[in-house]
Structures are given as structure tokens and as C-alpha cells.
Enzyme design. Structure first.
Site, PDB file in Angstrom:
ATOM      1  N   HIS A  91       0.844  -1.201   0.000  1.00  0.00           N
ATOM      2  CA  HIS A  91       0.000   0.000   0.000  1.00  0.00           C
ATOM      3  C   HIS A  91       0.878   1.249   0.000  1.00  0.00           C
ATOM      4  O   HIS A  91       1.835   1.338   0.761  1.00  0.00           O
ATOM      5  CB  HIS A  91      -0.907   0.018   1.232  1.00  0.00           C
ATOM      6  CG  HIS A  91      -1.668   1.301   1.399  1.00  0.00           C
ATOM      7  ND1 HIS A  91      -1.562   2.094   2.521  1.00  0.00           N
ATOM      8  CD2 HIS A  91      -2.542   1.935   0.565  1.00  0.00           C
ATOM      9  CE1 HIS A  91      -2.338   3.158   2.373  1.00  0.00           C
ATOM     10  NE2 HIS A  91      -2.941   3.077   1.202  1.00  0.00           N
ATOM     11  N   SER A  92       0.556   2.193  -0.861  1.00  0.00           N
ATOM     12  CA  SER A  92       1.262   3.474  -0.929  1.00  0.00           C
ATOM     13  C   SER A  92       2.764   3.253  -1.123  1.00  0.00           C
ATOM     14  O   SER A  92       3.170   2.561  -2.050  1.00  0.00           O
ATOM     15  CB  SER A  92       0.951   4.280   0.339  1.00  0.00           C
ATOM     16  OG  SER A  92       1.473   5.578   0.256  1.00  0.00           O
ATOM     17  N   MET A  93       3.587   3.785  -0.245  1.00  0.00           N
ATOM     18  CA  MET A  93       5.045   3.658  -0.400  1.00  0.00           C
ATOM     19  C   MET A  93       5.518   2.226  -0.191  1.00  0.00           C
ATOM     20  O   MET A  93       6.632   1.879  -0.585  1.00  0.00           O
ATOM     21  CB  MET A  93       5.757   4.592   0.577  1.00  0.00           C
ATOM     22  CG  MET A  93       5.545   6.076   0.311  1.00  0.00           C
ATOM     23  SD  MET A  93       6.161   6.599  -1.301  1.00  0.00           S
ATOM     24  CE  MET A  93       7.921   6.560  -1.003  1.00  0.00           C
TER      25      MET A  93
END
Length: 906
Positions: free
Chosen positions: A150-152
Site C-alpha cells: 500500500h502506498s510507499m
């Protein structure tokens, strides 16, 4: 513009995921060396109820999946994936099941501070080795791990392949959720941008080696204002055909935009992910298949085009039409049929021979959303019946209220009939429809508002629908700065109940479609915006597909969203560049104040100088010229020979995300924000000084030398703080110290100006008394502050306010590394690496000297002329090289302030 980006988007259509049993997180013991090297990080195994109890001895037999949280993310975010996967495993009696692991990154702010990204990547590598060891000597031991990031966390997963000792075969599947793959959202330090460059360059240069890794990137759509979807698209490479990028609004059976956090728990999206996981299992190995083609087929099935059938790796081309069904021949070009409690099955046969000359396409739809086959193609030439037929249901596409098939007749020259199967329906009510049509008759063109129309143009067309499908081509809709509203007003001849109409905005060059379901009759509003500009290699126009009711009229109108639509889109795509333009304006004002100080001996007000000096024509033309010249090889060679970095505007132009007017509007935004920040500082100091004087009567402020023993001690102490702890912490301390110094200067300025007014009012009545008692007053109080001293104090105060304004933005840009350091203080006192340590030490020396400096020392300096002219080229350089590299902004400001300090001595 901010309101449009952060609040004016579609409602949240995601359902929440719930756990049926209490979630538990079993901490996995790591090797001592790993635990000692990464004390802040941990690895967990997700479980619920009896499943969690069974796994406490770590005798795992499932398929390992590793979840990586993103910026400030929690390892507990794995629970939605883990819980739904557990329910799905129960449905198949645990013939297959997944073990979901999750990494605790201590909720680090890696989107703002890139110094820990490499550390996280290495820790994930160690976790993968630990996970695979847990399955050692099992019957179906895995040799690789699937990763959901998720995300980074998705970027960290991609970075695994850049490690020297990492074996690419350890990962077979990577799914990223709202991960900014292209560039960081806020490039606040060099470590962050260098990490991105290393990862993206590796994936481009080593694309041939990534064929065995299947990658899916899911973006959140317009609800995700933290990571715009354009940043989540993986680079398109001809060599790397095992990567797929989609927007959640286009995912079948989800059709919903998600915000940055809800993408990890959106039930519709999580269900699509888990269904894909189970379809990826190889029955022989009981692990995720090693076949890259099958993996891509599964992902396309669940995330791109769902045919309303269960996934089959090799579906049968031909099938037998069995059952005692009635065969009915339909010769009409348009046919609809309603089914309700039919006890007998039917086959409706459509002979194609009579339609091929008159029509180019056939379109069929079915509102029964089951997964059985329903449409076939026969190759009998002499009969209206056939026992063996090609299953055309795999050509279907699932929509929210119906499943549809559109076939081009020229592509199927061997077919003699289209057959629609209607099985017995007890208690079910649904409708079917088919029609033959010419493509030209169902395709209309709607010219799109020009980029510079600013909402003053609109267009309208009326569709007198006699069919089931219309395609409205949106001409010249290909740039990210174009945005408008589409209104579809449906009117029907009768008031009978109808199924809802479906409107799909289809973008042919990327998977970012959006679907709207509307009752009939009604007025539907569709917001047309692009996440990604049209590539030069693609000429297909976007389309609005209207799945209509045959006896209704549809009026399609289009207008710009507002006169400020360009502003809205600039905020959406370039809000991260605001600090550069604000500081550039303040720096130009600072240079203007030094210039007036040299020419008149007085320092003008911040707001007056800003209006006079902050002109976009002073900085923008030069940058535009350089960008233009970089299109020539000879200039690019000279530029590279000077080791100059690439101009940020050129990079953005290559991504179709930039044109000159954008920079002009951003500069005007910067001017406005800089103006009001100057007003804020001046007003705040005036207000607090007045309050301070009413409460406390301060003694006279003694002016120190530029460098005193106490100043040297302060410099050395703060330099040690910067070197041994965190540079941003030292910068914050010196900022507060400088703010206090400016505040006290403001207090004494108000005190002295008050004395001056009082003296001027009483001078006529007290002249004799003052003269007679002059010998009895101490020397320090023999006369009121003279006008020269007061003017000098005012000039110095104005300069201090401007420097404070500049320095405030330096503190704000360095704040993320300070927050990161404070959060990890229990693990390490020293921030390593520190993006602002060296800059902090220089700034400490500069501000310690400027605290004691006044304009009297600067006026007579030989370097004042240079110091006054340098801010202009620095502002140009800041806009040229700082838009995509915010960490460079403090360097330009520091150089300008350094010249100011030298003016105090030379």
C-alpha cells in the site's frame, strides 16, 4: 481549487470489510542479527479465531502473501485482505488457503523522508527469507512470496529488485495499492528522489529480467487527493508486458473511486483481489502459478474486463447446446424479451445472412447477472438449429446492471446464426435484448471545450433512442487540464418501470473508465477529467457509452465545470510546487529591499517591494527559452558538459503535464500567498508587541557586536546539536531564537516610536523646563530617541521580517525529517542519514550573526550591489531546478543570506 480537489468528488461507494472473529497478529521471531540491525521493525502473521490458534506453532501449509504498509501505515491494515481470504478458504473447505504476513515499519513517514526507504527494503528482503524458511520441508513448500504494497510499501517492494544479493525469483506477484510509482508526491529530500531514480531506472534497464514478475498497480481515482492516479501508473515498456495499471473506478464489480486509506479496506476491491489470488493457484503445486501468461490473464479477468463468467485458463471454444428447449427464429433487427417465471427453456436464433449487408455490428445485453453461458455462435448454413456452437459469452463484459456483448460481423465470417439461451427461470425476472446496427448510426461526435474557453462554451446533442447503445465520441479531449461536466437528461414516452441506464466514460489509452448508474427518467451528471494525457502514439478519442432504453430520449449536454477549471486542475496536478513559487517571490522581494537600501538608504515595506519586484516576466521567459533550446542536441550536449541538472519544466513537458501558462498561474499564486504571509508576519508582530508593552515595560535593548563570545558559544552549541542529533531540530531552535530576537526588536521599535510621538506633542510646552533641568538628567535619558536611530531600527526590523519569512519556509520544508527523528528517538538519538545537517550548520552561523546585524552595517558594504542582484538569478534557478526537487530550495535561500552576512563585514 483546493476545495475542488479535496471535497468535490464522488461519494464513497465502498463497503466496509468486517472481521467475523477477533483479529490476532502473531509476532514472528526474527534472527538476532536482523532484530539487532532493525530494532524498530517487526514481522507479524495475521489470524482469526481457531485459525489463529492453529498457527501459533507456525506449522504453516498455505500460500505466503506479504503486506507492506505505506507512509505512516500500520501493519494491522492487512486484516481486510486476511479476513476475506480466510472466508474464501472456508468456502473451498481449506483446499487452498493463504497465510498473510505483515511488516511493522513503525509507521514511518517515508513519503516525506526518504532516508529510511533503503533500510525498509533490506528489512523486507530479510522477512522474505524468514517467511520461506517457515515452510521448509513442507509437502507443497513455496519458493516465492506474493506481495501487496500500500502506498510507499509498493515502491519498497519494487526496490527489492535493486538489491545486489536479491534473487528476483523470490517474488512472483506484486500488487500495489495507490503507490506513487512515477515520482514522489512531495520531493522533500535528496534520498527520496535518488531512491525513485534508482528504482525506476532499474525497472527500465532490466525490463527483460522482469518478465517472470507480474505487477498490478491499482490507483484510487479522484477520491485519492494524496496520491493522484497519474503517479500510480507503471512505466509502459514494450519489453515488460507483465505489468498492468488500473484505476479502481474501472475495476469490474467495484466501479468505485477510493481515497488513500479506504483502498486497503474497500470490500469490492478486496474481493476482486482475493478472487484473483484464488484463481492464480496452480492445482499441482498448490502455490501461485509460475506461468506469467496465466497470471496476466487472471488479472485482466478481475481488474480489466470481466465476462460475467468464472475464470477458466483454457475455456472450451465449442460447446454442445443440450436440453429440451424450444428453438425460436428471430429475423427482426431489434429484439427484446422479458423473462418472469418461465418454466420452459428457449433458444432464440438470429440468422446473420440477412443482416450482414445492412448492418456492421450486433449488440446483445442480458440483465441476469449469473456466471453461466448465454450467447453462442453457430456455423450451420442450412438450419436454424445447431447442436454445437462457439461460446461467445467470453466476449461479454459485465456492467453494474447488465452484461453486454458487441460483435463486429466482419470478424466472424464463418458464423451463420447468433443464439441466445434463455433457461427456465422460476422466481427470476430479467430482460434480454439484441439489435443489429451500423456503427455510424450509433456513433455521434461531441466537440470538447477548448482548454482556454474558461467555461464560456457549451454544446448539446439529442439522441432519439430507438436502440440499446449509443457511443458519443468526445473530440479533442486528450489533455489533463481539460475538465468539464456532462449532463444526460433522459425522457421516456411511458412511465413503466425500466432498468437503470448505465453511462460509461471510456478512456482508450488507459484503464481509468468511470461508470454512472442512473434511473430512467432522470438527470445524471458526469465529471469528465483525465488522470493521464493521451500518448502521441494513440489517436483514439474518449467515448461516452450510453446503454439506453429503446423508447427514451437522451439529451447530452456539456459545459465547463467553472471559469476556474484550469485553476482546479493546476491545484490537482501541481500543488506540490507551491512552496517553490512562494519562496521565489519572497526572494525577489528580499533582493528588492536590498536594492532600495542601497539606492535610498531606506528599507521599503515588504508588501510594497513585492508588488514592484515580483514580476513573472523577470523569471519565466528565461526558463522557457532553456526548455526550448533543450530540444536541440547541440544545446543538450553543452548543458550536460556543464554537469547541470535537467530543467524540471522539461521533464514535466515530456510527461505532458506542463505548458507555460501553468507556471504563470503558479507564480501568481505564489505572489498572493507571499503577500499575505508578509502581512501576517507584520500584523502578528505589531499585535504581540502592543500586548507585550501593555503588560511589561521593557528596559532599553542593548545592541551587541556582530560576533560576541556568547554568539560563538551559541553557534558551536547548535552546530553540535545538528551534528549529534538532527539538523532540522537545530534549525528549529535557531528559528525560534531569531523569531524572539525579531519580536523584541519590534517591541522596542513600538516603544521608541511611542516616545517619539509623546516628545513631539509635548515639546512646545516643556522647552524651558527641559532646558533648565538638562544637567540633572542622566546621559542615557537626556533626549528622546533621535529620528535617525528610529529610522535605522525600522529599516532593520523590516529586513528581519523578510528574513524571518524566508526562514519560515526553510523550517517547513525540513519539518518532516524532524518529525521522523522525534518519532524514532527511542531507537537512535542521531538521525542518519540527515538531509539537512550541512545546511543547518551553515544557517546557524548565518542567523546568529544576522540577529545582531542592522541595516547600518549593510548600507556601506561593497558587496551590497551584488547581494541585491543575486536573488533574481537565484529565483530563476529555483523555479528551473526546484519544482520537482523541493530540497534544493533551502540551498538557494542560504546562499542569498550568506551574501547578506558578508555585507555586514565587507
Amino acid at each position: 481549487g483546493v476545495r475542488d480537489v479535496m471535497f468535490l468528488y464522488e461519494e464513497n461507494r465502498c463497503s466496509m470489510t468486517y472481521m467475523y472473529e477477533y483479529p490476532e497478529y502473531l509476532k514472528i521471531k526474527l534472527p538476532k542479527k536482523t532484530a539487532r540491525r532493525y530494532p524498530a521493525y517487526e514481522l507479524y502473521l495475521y489470524g482469526e479465531g481457531s485459525y489463529a490458534e492453529e498457527n501459533k506453532n507456525l506449522l504453516l501449509t498455505g500460500i505466503p502473501v506479504l503486506f507492506l504498509p505505506g507512509n505512516a501505515g500500520s501493519y494491522k491494515q492487512v486484516r481486510s485482505l486476511g479476513s476475506i481470504a480466510l472466508r474464501k478458504a472456508e468456502d473451498v473447505d481449506f483446499k487452498y488457503h493463504f497465510n498473510f504476513f505483515s511488516v511493522n515499519f513503525n509507521e514511518e513517514l517515508v513519503a516525506l523522508y526518504g532516508g529510511s526507504l533503503q533500510r525498509q527494503t533490506k528489512f523486507v528482503h530479510e522477512c522474505i527469507k524468514v517467511i520461506l524458511k517457515l515452510y521448509k520441508d513442507r509437502e507443497f513448500a513455496p519458493s516465492s512470496v506474493a506481495i501487496v504494497g500500500h502506498s510507499m510499501g509498493g515502491l519498497v517492494a519494487r526496490a527489492l529488485l535493486t538489491l545486489k544479493n536479491f534473487k528476483p525469483e523470490l517474488i512472483n506477484l506484486l500488487i500495489t495499492q495507490a503507490t506513487p510509482h512515477v515520482a514522489p508526491v512531495m520531493p522533500l529530500d535528496k534520498y527520496l528522489t535518488d531512491f525513485y531514480t534508482a528504482v525506476n531506472n532499474h525497472w527500465i534497464l532490466k525490463a527483460q529480467d522482469l518478465r517472470n514478475l507480474t505487477t498490478l498497480s491499482v490507483a484510487g481515482g479522484f477520491r485519492d487527493y494524496q496520491v493522484r492516479s497519474g503517479l500510480a501508473f507503471l512505466p509502459r515498456l514494450s519489453q515488460h508486458d507483465s505489468a498492468l495499471s488500473v484505476v479502481s473506478s474501472a475495476v469490474p464489480r467495484a466501479w468505485a473511486s477510493t481515497d488513500h486509506l479506504s483502498i486497503v479496506w474497500c470490500k469490492e476491491l478486496i474481493l476482486a483481489t482475493i478472487r484473483a489470488f484464488f484463481d492464480l493457484i496452480d492445482e499441482n503445486t498448490r502455490q501461485i502459478t509460475e506461468d506469467p501468461k496465466k497470471r496476466m490473464s487472471v488479472l485482466n479477468h478481475h481488474f480489466v474486463r470481466h465476462p460475467a463468467k468464472m475464470f477458466e485458463e483454457n475455456p472450451e471454444v465449442f460447446t454442445h447446446l443440450t436440453g429440451a428447449f424450444n428453438w425460436i427464429t428471430v429475423k427482426a433487427s431489434k429484439w427484446t424479451y422479458s423473462v418472469y417465471n418461465d418454466s420452459d427453456g428457449k433458444y432464440f436464433s438470429f440468422p446473420l445472412a440477412s443482416h450482414r449487408k445492412s448492418y456492421s455490428h450486433v449488440y446483445c445485453e442480458n440483465s441476469m447477472l449469473d456466471t453461466s453461458s448465454w450467447i453462442y455462435g453457430c456455423m450451420n448454413t442450412n438450419s436454424s438449429m445447431c447442436l454445437e456452437a462457439a461460446d461467445l459469452s467470453w466476449r461479454a463484459e459485465l456492467l453494474p446492471t447488465t452484461k453486454v456483448v458487441m460483435l463486429k460481423l466482419l470478424d466472424y465470417p464463418s458464423l451463420s446464426h447468433i443464439v441466445i439461451q434463455v433457461p427456465p427461470a422460476v422466481g427470476n425476472k430479467y430482460t434480454l435484448g439484441c439489435e443489429f446496427f451500423k456503427e455510424d448510426s450509433r456513433t455521434v461526435q461531441l466537440p470538447v471545450t477548448h482548454l482556454f474557453s474558461f467555461g464560456f462554451s457549451s454544446s448539446k446533442l439529442v439522441l432519439n433512442s430507438t436502440g440499446l447503445l449509443y457511443n458519443v465520441q468526445l473530440q479533442h479531449f486528450n489533455q489533463i487540464y481539460q475538465a468539464f461536466k456532462i449532463y444526460i437528461d433522459s425522457h421516456c414516452q411511458s412511465l413503466k418501470e425500466r432498468k437503470p441506464s448505465v453511462y460509461r466514460l471510456h478512456i482508450p489509452w488507459s484503464y481509468e473508465d468511470s461508470i454512472t448508474v442512473a434511473k430512467v427518467p432522470s438527470l445524471a451528471e458526469i465529471s469528465a477529467k483525465l488522470h493521464m494525457a493521451q500518448p502521441h502514439s494513440d489517436s483514439s478519442p474518449p467515448e461516452l457509452n450510453i446503454y439506453s432504453s429503446p423508447d427514451c430520449q437522451y439529451e447530452v449536454s456539456k459545459t465547463s465545470s467553472s471559469p476556474f477549471i484550469l485553476v482546479f486542475q493546476i491545484v490537482r496536478f501541481h500543488a506540490g510546487a507551491f512552496p517553490v513559487y512562494i519562496v521565489s517571490n519572497i526572494l525577489l522581494t528580499y533582493g528588492g529591499q536590498l536594492s532600495t537600501l542601497k539606492s535610498t538608504g531606506q528599507c521599503s515595506d515588504f508588501s510594497l517591494v513585492l508588488v514592484r519586484t515580483a514580476k513573472p516576466y523577470k523569471v519565466e521567459p528565461l526558463i522557457s527559452i532553456v526548455v526550448f533550446l533543450q530540444g536541440f542536441n547541440w544545446f543538450r550536449e553543452i548543458w550536460e558538459s556543464l554537469s547541470l541538472p535537467e530543467v524540471d519544466a522539461a521533464v514535466l513537458s515530456s510527461q505532458d503535464a506542463w505548458f507555460p501558462l501553468v507556471s504563470l498561474i503558479l507564480f501568481l499564486f505564489g505572489t498572493g500567498i507571499a503577500y499575505w504571509s508578509g502581512v501576517f508576519f507584520s500584523t502578528s508582530l505589531r499585535l504581540f508587541s502592543s500586548l507585550w508593552l501593555t503588560l511589561i515595560r521593557p528596559t532599553e535593548l542593548q545592541k551587541d557586536k556582530l560576533i560576541t563570545p556568547s554568539t560563538l558559544c551559541g553557534m558551536i552549541s547548535l552546530a553540535l546539536v545538528s551534528w549529534t542529533t538532527c539538523g532540522a531540530f537545530a534549525v528549529l531552535i535557531i528559528y525560534l531564537q531569531y523569531f524572539l530576537c525579531t519580536f523584541l526588536s519590534s517591541v522596542f521599535h513600538f516603544q521608541d516610536s511611542g516616545h517619539s510621538k509623546e516628545t513631539s506633542q509635548n515639546s512646545s510646552t516643556h522647552t524651558v523646563r527641559a532646558q533648565s533641568s538638562v544637567d540633572s538628567i542622566p546621559e542615557a535619558t537626556q533626549s528622546p530617541p533621535n529620528s535617525t536611530t528610529l529610522a535605522e531600527a525600522v529599516n532593520s526590523l523590516k529586513m528581519h521580517i523578510t528574513v524571518l519569512n524566508l526562514f519560515t519556509w526553510i523550517v517547513l520544508l525540513n519539518l518532516p525529517s524532524l518529525i521522523y527523528w522525534l518519532k524514532n528517538l527511542r531507537y537512535n538519538v542521531r538521525l542518519d542519514p540527515d538531509p539537512c545537517r550541512s545546511t543547518a550548520i551553515i544557517l546557524i552561523g548565518i542567523l546568529e550573526i544576522l540577529m545582531n546585524a542592522s541595516t547600518s552595517e549593510v548600507k556601506s558594504s561593497k558587496l551590497l550591489k551584488i547581494a541585491a542582484k543575486v536573488p533574481l538569478p537565484l529565483s530563476v534557478a529555483m523555479l528551473a531546478f526546484g519544482r520537482m526537487h523541493l530540497y534544493r530550495v533551502p540551498h538557494f535561500v542560504t546562499f542569498s543570506l550568506l551574501l547578506h552576512v558578508l555585507c555586514c563585514f565587507v
